[in-house]
Write an enzyme that holds these catalytic residues in place. Structure first.
Site, PDB file in Angstrom:
ATOM      1  N   HIS A   1      -6.358  -7.338  -0.526  1.00 53.51           N
ATOM      2  CA  HIS A   1      -6.547  -5.901  -0.703  1.00 53.51           C
ATOM      3  C   HIS A   1      -5.861  -5.458  -1.989  1.00 53.51           C
ATOM      4  O   HIS A   1      -4.784  -5.946  -2.325  1.00 53.51           O
ATOM      5  CB  HIS A   1      -5.947  -5.137   0.476  1.00 53.51           C
ATOM      6  CG  HIS A   1      -6.500  -5.532   1.797  1.00 53.51           C
ATOM      7  ND1 HIS A   1      -5.987  -6.574   2.533  1.00 53.51           N
ATOM      8  CD2 HIS A   1      -7.537  -5.024   2.512  1.00 53.51           C
ATOM      9  CE1 HIS A   1      -6.685  -6.694   3.648  1.00 53.51           C
ATOM     10  NE2 HIS A   1      -7.630  -5.779   3.667  1.00 53.51           N
TER      11      HIS A   1
ATOM     12  N   ASP B   1      -4.495 -13.053   2.838  1.00 53.62           N
ATOM     13  CA  ASP B   1      -5.748 -12.694   3.495  1.00 53.62           C
ATOM     14  C   ASP B   1      -6.976 -13.002   2.655  1.00 53.62           C
ATOM     15  O   ASP B   1      -8.075 -12.614   3.004  1.00 53.62           O
ATOM     16  CB  ASP B   1      -5.721 -11.229   3.932  1.00 53.62           C
ATOM     17  CG  ASP B   1      -5.029 -10.339   2.919  1.00 53.62           C
ATOM     18  OD1 ASP B   1      -4.725 -10.821   1.810  1.00 53.62           O
ATOM     19  OD2 ASP B   1      -4.797  -9.165   3.223  1.00 53.62           O
TER      20      ASP B   1
ATOM     21  N   HIS C   1       0.822  -1.222   0.000  1.00 59.16           N
ATOM     22  CA  HIS C   1       0.000   0.000   0.000  1.00 59.16           C
ATOM     23  C   HIS C   1       0.853   1.267   0.000  1.00 59.16           C
ATOM     24  O   HIS C   1       0.314   2.362  -0.001  1.00 59.16           O
ATOM     25  CB  HIS C   1      -0.944   0.010   1.208  1.00 59.16           C
ATOM     26  CG  HIS C   1      -1.986  -1.065   1.156  1.00 59.16           C
ATOM     27  ND1 HIS C   1      -2.857  -1.196   0.090  1.00 59.16           N
ATOM     28  CD2 HIS C   1      -2.306  -2.069   2.022  1.00 59.16           C
ATOM     29  CE1 HIS C   1      -3.650  -2.242   0.309  1.00 59.16           C
ATOM     30  NE2 HIS C   1      -3.336  -2.794   1.473  1.00 59.16           N
TER      31      HIS C   1
ATOM     32  N   ASP D   1      -2.730 -10.515  -2.842  1.00 55.09           N
ATOM     33  CA  ASP D   1      -3.267 -10.092  -1.549  1.00 55.09           C
ATOM     34  C   ASP D   1      -4.748  -9.755  -1.748  1.00 55.09           C
ATOM     35  O   ASP D   1      -5.172  -9.376  -2.826  1.00 55.09           O
ATOM     36  CB  ASP D   1      -2.504  -8.844  -1.086  1.00 55.09           C
ATOM     37  CG  ASP D   1      -2.806  -8.463   0.349  1.00 55.09           C
ATOM     38  OD1 ASP D   1      -1.980  -8.770   1.215  1.00 55.09           O
ATOM     39  OD2 ASP D   1      -3.877  -7.848   0.601  1.00 55.09           O
TER      40      ASP D   1
END
Lengths: 563, 435
Positions: free
Chosen positions: B153, B240, B112, B151
């Site tokens: 996200h 995740d 991120h 991931d």
């Protein structure tokens, strides 16, 4: 007085050490590989003929019996029974002829996720007994977290077996395949070792001796007779450790140091970090299978007195093969020792034969005959240097898991070399030149291994694991499993492991240990979080009694090296 | 004895003494059970799998990728230097052919973290993959790199860093941004004007399980990789998407992750997120390690995994197929943008507002990219945040043309007169950073 004896592959070395005067007698005799007991008897009788009527307090024995039994496959058939949860297929870890997987499994916190299939276990056990299997090894995945499955299976065999090894009793380290291999070998060498120990005991009685009988371990510590009967596998590869302990005892070392023991076939490289022998919790491999046997960090390389020398192009090659003995001892192929023989004043065996060997090598070389042995020895030292630096790099590469350790990491940088083994004195100046480091050849370097065995004392490692969510504390190798309160913490854990280890050492190893000798080598306490709430602590403490020497003998032995 | 097909180096650094806060998902305990599982399985004893320790990344290596304001050190802790250094170590192992593949099993994560850094976003401060990739480009001359971000996200940081780079293909498979942080990663995001189709987003609906993920792999990721033919494939392996993850809503399994790794055949794998530290990480990491090494992972299974519970209905699968079709087209025939580009002379301009949720900082950016015919163009960013105001960032990219390089230096000289509080100039051509 202490009696130390190292029954090696080629020689059996023994020493007698007095509390007041140090080394009283020593002997080096050839080992009879087919009759180790005979070699022991021979060494004892030689020593006793030199020093009559002595009172021996401790008899410390380093023996290759188990190592040989494993290498030569003289092993008892073992029923290996394992249970495993999810992960790598447990059949991949199969060892021996009777390897059985029982359904059942625990997870990484020791929680039972699949119950043990007792009826399957019973069937397997009765089959194995029918085959005539008498010794067993029982190992479950994550048993150091929770030994319940191992204990349940053991209960089923208890009255029907001669001997059972339980995985969690060997080590608290997590490593299922190693635990399997270690437990297997422990049971496999048990019958032969057990019988051997009893005959050593009888042999001592024949000499009218009744010392405490201890066996040397690969980590440079000792274990008493009773413990050795329970975990014979710990006696493997004690030879190199004995040598390092010998140097450690003989010389007062405080800095990073390399120990080189040049033998007939190999050279053992050992390392002292700031004067302390480096231990590796998981070091020993048996027939390519890594084990959980704690050992001194030692590397054996194929360079020794009998290592064959040949010319390839214009390059000299030394080792790693041994093609019979060196020419000085009647061999056909020039060896490293022949080169050494030609450049030293003393004579070893048939010096003319060694010279003949040098002629042979010189035919294919451009240098003069006089230069030939020097170039061979220099080449040998070059190999040593390369191997040592790779070994040190490997040690410095060891994984680290905290920021603190990574930032504080102290690399090992050897400042001195201690050299032992037959040709130590001749090699000294060459090694000094190649390494650019001071080289010390201690007095009694020829029997330093036996001295190391004599003055070694018990070592031990234990791991404590506490889970305050489950309210359970375990110390697997001591067989301790207790209920704890939610407030259990690292401070209490530290005390708990030290207290329990000192009790064990006093009661089982016969040593009133000082608490300061129980060194905490790892500790952690982490929040266990469920959703966003802390539900408990995961506490881990590792404690060891590191290798050391008998305090009473430290001074008398040590002054020998300082002279 | 297990026989590996690929030699694998694992740079394992669990940072047992670092957390964002005591009960934060990114805490000391995160890789504890993963370590236990890997050790208990004896993974590092398998011939051909070797454990390594990380290096420390240097400030310079970070400054070549990020514009950090006010400076690098006020944005990071030692742990970030180690996780970035762990990736660099992994990269070196593969580039120097010591290992066939390498897995940086390190924390904290990085995907991120964007080009400009004012603080922490989504548990990330610096982009550890980008720092690794740019290090490998500079040191070993690697050119084309594909990053496949798995991931849960959207890796908005990695996307931002490579938005204008036609030599870096960024593909992200993640949970639909309408239902999860950071709220981006839609199929409409396809890269900057000079790198159209080099950013590919595959937003999957909540509850997607193995079937959906593997469909996207098979039908989008693999064909695109085939065509792009990268020198290096990097997998940002967040874990995740797992059905037990506490902060996401997907149904991917450990065996699914292993299968994905087997299909993708990445050269380098970097751990990203994944916060089901007991139920998922030990099994997923084991599965990935085995798959990378080419070993059997069929016995790797979460204790509570029942594939029947996660079967996908036809409607959802149809939806996923449509998303995948769009994503495919975005690469093979990228659509023209429907929005006209804002221009300032020869510069193409973008305005951005960025929120740093971990550090609670708001940043406003005006991004300029020089519309050059010969190269991807100079990048210039004016940035102000609630922490540091009035900063300027200039970058002459690695293969930039001489004209652009001159422009970059002119801009830098001009900027020095203008009273910016901080200026950072990255000159990748001459391998230097001026501040």
């Amino acid at each position: 007085m202490l009696f130390g004896i190292d029954v090696g592959g080629t020689h059996t070395d023994a020493v007698l050490i007095d509390k007041e005067v140090g080394v009283r007698a020593y002997v080096k005799i050839p080992t009879d590989p087919d009759d180790l007991l005979g070699s022991i008897r021979g060494a004892i009788s030689e020593i006793l003929s030199q020093e009559k009527g002595v009172e021996i307090e401790r008899f410390n024995l380093s023996t290759t019996l188990c190592t040989n039994a494993i290498v030569q496959d003289l092993l008892e058939p073992v029923g290996v029974i394992v249970s495993a949860g999810p992960g790598i297929d447990p059949h991949k870890f199969s060892i021996g002829n009777y390897y059985e997987v029982i359904p059942g499994g625990l997870d990484h916190r020791g929680t039972e996720i699949y119950p043990l299939d007792i009826s399957h276990a019973n069937k397997v056990i009765s089959n194995l007994l029918d085959y005539g299997v008498k010794v067993f090894s029982v190992v479950s995945k994550f048993s150091p977290r929770n030994p319940v499955h191992e204990e349940k299976i053991a209960e089923l065999i208890q009255d029907k077996a001669d001997f059972i090894t339980l995985g969690h009793k060997l080590s608290g380290q997590l490593n299922f395949p190693r635990r399997i291999a270690t437990a297997y070998y422990n049971s496999a060498v048990w019958p032969i070792f057990d019988k051997f120990l009893d005959s050593v005991k009888r042999c001592l009685e024949e000499f009218k001796l009744s010392p405490q009988l201890n066996i040397l371990k690969a980590d440079g510590g000792t274990m008493p007779y009773n413990t050795a009967k329970r975990i014979p596998v710990e006696s493997i590869f004690s030879g190199p450790a004995a040598s390092v302990m010998g140097i450690f005892g003989l010389c007062d070392i405080t800095e990073d140091t390399i120990v080189l023991d040049v033998g007939g076939t190999t050279t053992d490289i050992g390392v002292l970090a700031a004067g302390v022998p480096l231990i590796e919790p998981e070091n020993v491999r048996l027939k390519e299978r890594p084990t959980l046997v704690r050992a001194m960090k030692v590397k054996s390389i194929g360079l020794g007195g009998d290592s064959a020398v040949r010319v390839n192009g214009d390059k000299i090659e030394v080792g790693p093969k041994r093609l019979g003995p060196c020419m000085a001892k009647g061999g056909d192929v020039p060896a490293f020792l022949d080169a050494l023989n030609c450049i030293c004043d003393e004579t070893y065996g048939d010096k003319d034969a060694s010279f003949k060997g040098m002629h042979k090598i010189n035919e294919n070389l451009k240098c003069s005959l006089e230069e030939t042995p020097i170039r061979i020895v220099e080449q040998g030292c070059k190999i040593l240097k390369k191997e040592v630096s790779e070994f040190i790099d490997e040690i410095n590469e060891r994984p680290i898991y905290t920021i603190h350790e990574l930032l504080e990491f102290r690399k090992i940088e050897p400042k001195k070399i201690y050299l032992m083994g037959g040709p130590a004195n001749i090699l000294k100046k060459f090694i000094e030149k190649e390494f650019g480091l001071p080289v010390v050849v201690p007095e009694y370097f020829g029997v330093a291994n036996a001295i190391g065995a004599a003055i070694a004392r018990p070592t031990m490692q234990a791991e404590l694991f506490a889970d305050t969510e489950k309210k359970i504390m375990t110390i697997p190798v001591l067989g301790i499993k207790e209920n704890i309160s939610k407030n259990y913490n690292l401070k209490v854990a530290r005390k708990d492991i030290q207290k329990n280890m000192s009790i064990y050492i006093r009661e089982n190893l016969g040593w009133d240990i000082d608490l300061s000798e129980l060194e905490i080598i790892f500790e952690s306490s982490m929040n266990m979080v469920k959703d966003v709430f802390t539900v408990g602590q995961d506490i881990r403490v590792k404690c060891q009694v590191k290798p050391g020497i008998c305090k009473d003998y430290e001074n008398v032995v040590r002054c020998v090296c300082n002279r | 004895m297990q026989q590996v097909k690929n030699k694998l180096g694992v740079v394992f650094f669990p940072a047992f003494d670092w957390a964002i806060s005591p009960t934060h998902p990114e805490r000391q305990e995160r890789l504890l059970y993963t370590m236990d599982q890997l050790k208990e399985e004896g993974v590092f004893d398998i011939p051909g799998i070797r454990e390594y320790k990380p290096e420390l990344a240097s400030r310079q290596e970070i400054e070549k990728v990020h514009f950090c304001f006010p400076d690098v050190l006020s944005n990071i802790t030692d742990s970030h230097l180690i996780s970035a250094g762990g990736c660099i170590k992994a990269g070196k192992l593969v580039m120097e052919k010591k290992e066939d593949k390498a897995f940086a099993l390190v924390r904290p994560p990085g995907h991120h973290a964007m080009k400009v850094v004012h603080g922490g976003r989504g548990f990330c401060n610096i982009n550890i993959e980008a720092i690794m990739i740019e290090y490998l480009r500079e040191k070993y001359g690697v050119k084309k790199v594909a990053i496949v971000d798995t991931d849960c996200h959207h890796g908005d940081g990695t996307q931002d860093i490579y938005w204008h780079d036609p030599d870096t293909l960024y593909i992200s498979i993640h949970q639909d941004g309408r239902t999860l942080y950071p709220g981006t990663g839609f199929t409409s995001e396809i890269g900057g004007p000079k790198a159209k189709g080099k950013t590919i987003n595959i937003p999957l609906p909540p509850n997607t399980s193995d079937e959906g993920f593997l469909y996207a792999m098979e039908n989008v990721v693999l064909p695109i990789l085939d065509d792009f033919a990268p020198d290096l494939i990097v997998n940002s392996a967040g874990q995740d998407n797992h059905f037990t993850d506490p902060i996401t809503n997907m149904n991917f399994s450990a065996r699914g992750y292993a299968k994905l790794s087997e299909m993708l055949k990445p050269d380098l794998v970097v751990l990203e997120g994944g916060y089901s530290i007991q139920g998922a990480l030990p099994y997923v990491n084991l599965g990935i390690v085995l798959a990378l090494a080419g070993l059997d992972y069929s016995y790797v299974k979460e204790p509570d995994y029942d594939p029947k519970k996660f079967e996908m209905d036809k409607r959802t699968m149809d939806y996923i197929k449509r998303i995948c079709e769009t994503a495919r087209k975005n690469y093979f025939s990228p659509p023209q943008s429907s929005i006209t580009l804002e221009k300032d002379g020869n510069w193409i301009v973008r305005n951005k507002e960025i929120f740093y949720d971990t550090s609670y900082i708001v940043e406003r950016q005006k991004e300029y990219i020089l519309d050059c015919e010969n190269c991807r163009g100079v990048l210039k960013i004016e940035s102000s945040s609630s922490r540091v105001k009035n900063c300027l960032a200039i970058e002459a990219p690695i293969n930039c043309c001489e004209k652009c390089l001159n422009t970059a230096y002119m801009e830098y000289d001009k900027a020095k007169e203008k009273g910016y509080s901080h200026i950072q100039f990255i000159d990748r051509v001459n391998k230097k950073v001026l501040r």
